[in-house]
Design an enzyme around this catalytic site. Structure first.
Site, PDB file in Angstrom:
ATOM      1  N   ASP A 163     -32.045 -33.330 -82.811  1.00  0.00           N
ATOM      2  CA  ASP A 163     -32.516 -33.406 -84.137  1.00  0.00           C
ATOM      3  C   ASP A 163     -32.382 -34.801 -84.685  1.00  0.00           C
ATOM      4  OD1 ASP A 163     -29.672 -31.551 -85.506  1.00  0.00           O
ATOM      5  OD2 ASP A 163     -30.048 -33.733 -85.105  1.00  0.00           O
TER       6      ASP A 163
ATOM      7  N   GLY B 181     -30.721 -36.068 -89.877  1.00  0.00           N
ATOM      8  CA  GLY B 181     -30.906 -36.083 -91.142  1.00  0.00           C
ATOM      9  C   GLY B 181     -30.517 -35.101 -92.057  1.00  0.00           C
TER      10      GLY B 181
ATOM     11  N   ASP C  60     -37.431 -36.430 -91.160  1.00  0.00           N
ATOM     12  CA  ASP C  60     -38.486 -36.039 -92.158  1.00  0.00           C
ATOM     13  C   ASP C  60     -37.543 -35.951 -93.520  1.00  0.00           C
ATOM     14  OD1 ASP C  60     -38.085 -32.173 -91.227  1.00  0.00           O
ATOM     15  OD2 ASP C  60     -36.628 -34.043 -91.242  1.00  0.00           O
TER      16      ASP C  60
ATOM     17  N   ASP D 253     -34.765 -22.767 -82.328  1.00  0.00           N
ATOM     18  CA  ASP D 253     -33.380 -23.064 -82.129  1.00  0.00           C
ATOM     19  C   ASP D 253     -32.618 -22.437 -83.362  1.00  0.00           C
ATOM     20  OD1 ASP D 253     -34.091 -25.432 -84.542  1.00  0.00           O
ATOM     21  OD2 ASP D 253     -31.725 -25.106 -84.408  1.00  0.00           O
TER      22      ASP D 253
ATOM     23  N   CYS E 208     -28.103  -4.273 -70.871  1.00  0.00           N
ATOM     24  CA  CYS E 208     -28.135  -5.628 -70.595  1.00  0.00           C
ATOM     25  C   CYS E 208     -27.323  -5.947 -69.138  1.00  0.00           C
ATOM     26  CB  CYS E 208     -27.104  -6.477 -71.565  1.00  0.00           C
ATOM     27  SG  CYS E 208     -26.964  -8.181 -71.522  1.00  0.00           S
TER      28      CYS E 208
ATOM     29  N   CYS F 244     -25.850  -8.871 -68.281  1.00  0.00           N
ATOM     30  CA  CYS F 244     -24.955 -10.064 -68.258  1.00  0.00           C
ATOM     31  C   CYS F 244     -23.620  -9.690 -67.833  1.00  0.00           C
ATOM     32  CB  CYS F 244     -25.011 -10.692 -69.580  1.00  0.00           C
ATOM     33  SG  CYS F 244     -23.657  -9.883 -70.758  1.00  0.00           S
TER      34      CYS F 244
ATOM     35  N   CYS G 196     -21.742  -7.464 -70.044  1.00  0.00           N
ATOM     36  CA  CYS G 196     -22.196  -5.960 -70.155  1.00  0.00           C
ATOM     37  C   CYS G 196     -21.683  -5.525 -68.983  1.00  0.00           C
ATOM     38  CB  CYS G 196     -23.502  -5.961 -70.626  1.00  0.00           C
ATOM     39  SG  CYS G 196     -23.483  -6.329 -72.546  1.00  0.00           S
TER      40      CYS G 196
ATOM     41  N   HIS H 239     -22.755 -13.255 -73.952  1.00  0.00           N
ATOM     42  CA  HIS H 239     -23.723 -12.168 -73.925  1.00  0.00           C
ATOM     43  C   HIS H 239     -24.701 -12.473 -74.875  1.00  0.00           C
ATOM     44  CE1 HIS H 239     -25.428  -8.166 -74.850  1.00  0.00           C
ATOM     45  NE2 HIS H 239     -25.152  -8.463 -76.001  1.00  0.00           N
TER      46      HIS H 239
END
Lengths: 361, 365
Positions: free
Chosen positions: A56, A59, A93, A213, A251, A253, A256, A281
């Site tokens: 980023d 700022g 910005d 994000d 899930c 993952c 899980c 997770h």
């Protein structure tokens, strides 16, 4: 991130399917400094992340850590980001809170346009770093429009929709996104900054956004909250102490597949391992969501995906009005998931009846 | 469980092989410390990056689970392997955890052993302890002991031995069908009591021995004699496990006396502090080492990665080391993580250690 996603190693991020990580320019500039990162070959090399990085402008977080306000010029921001070496860098910005009204918003929008030219001029690595412009303008469609046109004129590699996710009501939020995606070029990425909750991402994707994000998945993990298709699961709840189911049975993952809610409950808020596992997770969940959004669009099954998603999150059909309105504009039919009453509520918006007239009817 | 001595050194030290669960491990070996069954920092999916099978032994204190997880639920889930999703590892249950479950000798009484824990002071009775063992189902467990610090009175020390033996018998009588039992041996800093306890325990039907009550105030100089007093009374062919030794030198002392398995908090403290062990394991390198501390504040045995001298150091922690951390990251990166208080620093450091410490060879200093 300040050189790492909290508690996760790059090996794990690759396993989860992370393709791009956001680096926090402000923090990295403070420690270990952009000069050091540059000297050691750039952020990719420094943290050994073989995939993509985005920084980023530095700022947005002006609040001082060492007591001094940090004044950042467009030239400085780009210089720092050039040194850090991310694949995508953000223009500096002038951001204002969407809850503010008055001339400040217009001032910020025009300043953002003046600064994009300074950013472009200062950018020393246009061949390996993509400079994205950021659309500002508060909640004012006229200002947003001017900003979009101004940025598009500069023919940038990508465009972000900024200034949102800061406390504005959801109805205003989606309208700004819708307006921007309608007018930004089709063939360039649109990045809605600071978004967010899974529901917000689904809505913005329906409206034509591509990138997001948010710190939400990892931050909420540290408070013991897991992301699940139904919404959230608060692992701190006493009821979890005896629950031998996985966090999310659908899930795949590592967390899980191996752990029960009861065990995670015993860890959260007391042992760092709890945060680690929940972060894993939650990130996996978000990556899956992105993957599913992508593949459902590619397969021509996006409306079904949206309905499925909404049905799981709102089993009683009480989908928020703003979601219904946004989906209408996005031309996604979600009537099958809305309870009949709610659907009528949504269509009320289309009519010109005011409250009194509706009461009379 | 099966254990066999493979080779002897000139003194009491020996190299052995331990078959436990599905693992075959060379001894002397170091157990990994855990908190509620998982390492302090390394997440479970990264455990496979540690050398195997050396790092497969995990020390678990069942007392950790008393904070938030009932034994009934653990039993329902199916014990530690199911609870922790670690099917290739072996669990060694010892109530004492030298970081957070410390024996509180003043509160221990004839009913049970007292521990100072994050959920307060707990009194654990043998029958309660055995319930924990039945629910958690570790491959190996030590009997409940009354561990006392070095400065207690002779009378208190003698009582601790009597109690420990009594509780050993109680635990064995309540013993579940599976899981190897290690008899606990205490005795404070009294050679006589140590010997007496060891002789008693040696007559019991156990698979090995857990030497407790050390690292609670006795000095490094006193320890060899205490260890010898215990070991001399024990059969050679059964393995010995010890907790409470910290520094590598103390572990080497233990090895020299004939101990096979160790649990140490040294790694945990080093990791928290941002240190990495760097001493060489090769004999010729050790001889060439200058062991006087340098001006920088760290010595040739370890480096403090918080030091500014590492800010731009693009070397791995130890050149040529093949662990995950050294293959993927630099000293500069870890230095940065420590400075910004990111947990990844500790994760990477904890992953670095076992490669060094777990590969202790049996050689006298």
């Amino acid at each position: 991130m300040a050189g790492t996603i909290k508690g996760l190693a790059t090996y794990q991020l690759e396993e989860i399917g992370c393709q791009i990580i956001l680096g926090n320019t402000y923090h990295l500039a403070l420690r270990p400094t952009s000069e050091l990162i540059d000297e050691l070959g750039g952020l990719h090399k420094f943290m050994n992340w073989p995939r993509a990085l985005l920084t980023d402008s530095g700022g947005f977080q002006m609040s001082p850590v060492d007591g001094k306000p940090m004044l950042l010029t467009p030239e400085e921001s780009i210089q720092i980001q050039n040194r850090i070496g991310a694949d995508i860098i953000m223009a500096l910005d002038d951001v204002v809170k969407t809850t503010i009204t008055g001339p400040r918003i217009e001032e910020a929008m025009y300043r953002t346009l003046r600064w994009i030219d300074r950013c472009i001029a200062a950018h020393k690595r246009p061949h390996d770093q993509n400079l994205f412009g950021i659309v500002q303008g508060g909640l004012d469609p006229v200002l947003r429009d001017i900003c979009v046109r101004g940025l598009v004129d500069r023919n940038l590699p990508g465009y972000a929709i900024g200034g949102l996710a800061g406390g504005e009501d959801k109805d205003s939020f989606w309208r700004v996104v819708a307006q921007c995606t309608a007018t930004l070029p089709e063939d360039k990425p649109r990045y809605v900054m600071g978004v967010g909750y899974p529901l917000d991402i689904v809505v913005c994707s329906a409206l034509g956004a591509d990138m997001y994000d948010c710190v939400y998945p990892t931050r909420t993990a540290r408070f013991g909250t897991a992301l699940v298709p139904e919404g959230v699961l608060k692992l701190k709840h006493r009821a979890m102490a005896e629950d031998t189911r996985p966090i999310d049975p659908t899930c795949a993952c590592m967390v899980c597949k191996n752990y029960t809610r009861a065990y995670i409950h015993s860890l959260v808020t007391k042992d760092a391992m709890g945060s680690q596992l929940l972060s894993f997770h939650n990130l996996y969940y978000m990556m899956q969501l992105s993957k599913n959004l992508h593949s459902s669009i590619v397969q021509g099954k996006f409306p079904e995906f949206v309905c499925n998603f909404l049905q799981k999150m709102f089993p009683k059909g009480d989908i928020p009005e703003w979601v219904c309105n946004a989906m209408e504009v996005a031309e996604i039919d979600i009537s099958s998931c809305c309870a009949p009453f709610r659907y009528i509520q949504a269509t009320k918006v289309q009519s010109n009846l005011n409250e009194d007239e509706i009461q009379a009817v | 469980m099966k254990f066999a001595v493979k080779a002897w050194s000139n003194g009491g030290a020996r190299a052995g092989i331990l078959h436990l669960g599905t693992s075959t491990i060379d001894t002397p070996s170091l157990l990994l410390s855990t908190r509620k069954g998982l390492p302090h920092f390394i997440s479970p999916d990264l455990l496979s990056c540690l050398p195997s099978p050396e790092s497969r032994l995990l020390h678990v204190s069942p007392l950790h689970f008393l904070e938030g997880l009932s034994m009934k639920t653990i039993s329902k889930i199916g014990g530690l392997h199911q609870l922790l999703g670690l099917h290739d590892h072996c669990f060694v249950s010892v109530p004492r955890d030298s970081i957070q479950c410390l024996p509180e000798a003043n509160s221990t009484n004839k009913i049970g052993a007292s521990f100072e824990t994050p959920c307060g002071r707990l009194l654990i009775k043998p029958v309660e302890y055995m319930e924990m063992i039945s629910s958690t189902r570790p491959e190996l467990w030590a009997t409940l002991a009354d561990e006392v610090p070095a400065w207690v009175s002779d009378k208190r020390n003698k009582t601790s031995v009597d109690r420990t033996i009594k509780w050993l018998d109680e635990c064995i009588s309540l013993s579940p069908a599976s899981g190897a039992v290690f008899g606990a041996i205490v005795g404070g800093s009294s050679l006589e009591e140590r010997r007496r306890c060891a002789q008693e325990v040696a007559t019991r039907n156990v698979s090995g021995y857990w030497v407790g009550g050390l690292g609670l105030g006795e000095s490094m100089d006193e320890r060899p004699a205490l260890l010898n007093a215990v070991i001399e009374a024990l059969p050679e062919e059964k393995p010995r496990l010890i907790c409470g030794l910290g520094l590598p030198e103390e572990i080497l002392q233990g090895i020299a006396a004939g101990v096979d398995l160790f649990e140490s908090t040294y790694i945990y403290h080093l990791t928290l502090g941002g240190f990495a062990l760097t001493f060489p394991l090769d004999r010729t390198q050790i001889n060439a080492l200058n062991l006087a501390p340098s001006d920088v504040g760290s010595d040739p045995r370890k480096i403090n990665l918080r030091a500014t001298v590492f800010r731009k150091d693009t070397m791995p922690i130890v050149e040529g080391c093949t662990c995950y951390t050294c293959r993927n990251h630099t000293r500069a990166y870890i230095n940065h993580l420590l400075n910004v208080h990111e947990m990844l620093a500790q994760i990477l450091l904890e992953m670095f250690f076992p490669v060094d410490k777990g590969s202790y060879q049996c050689r006298p200093i």
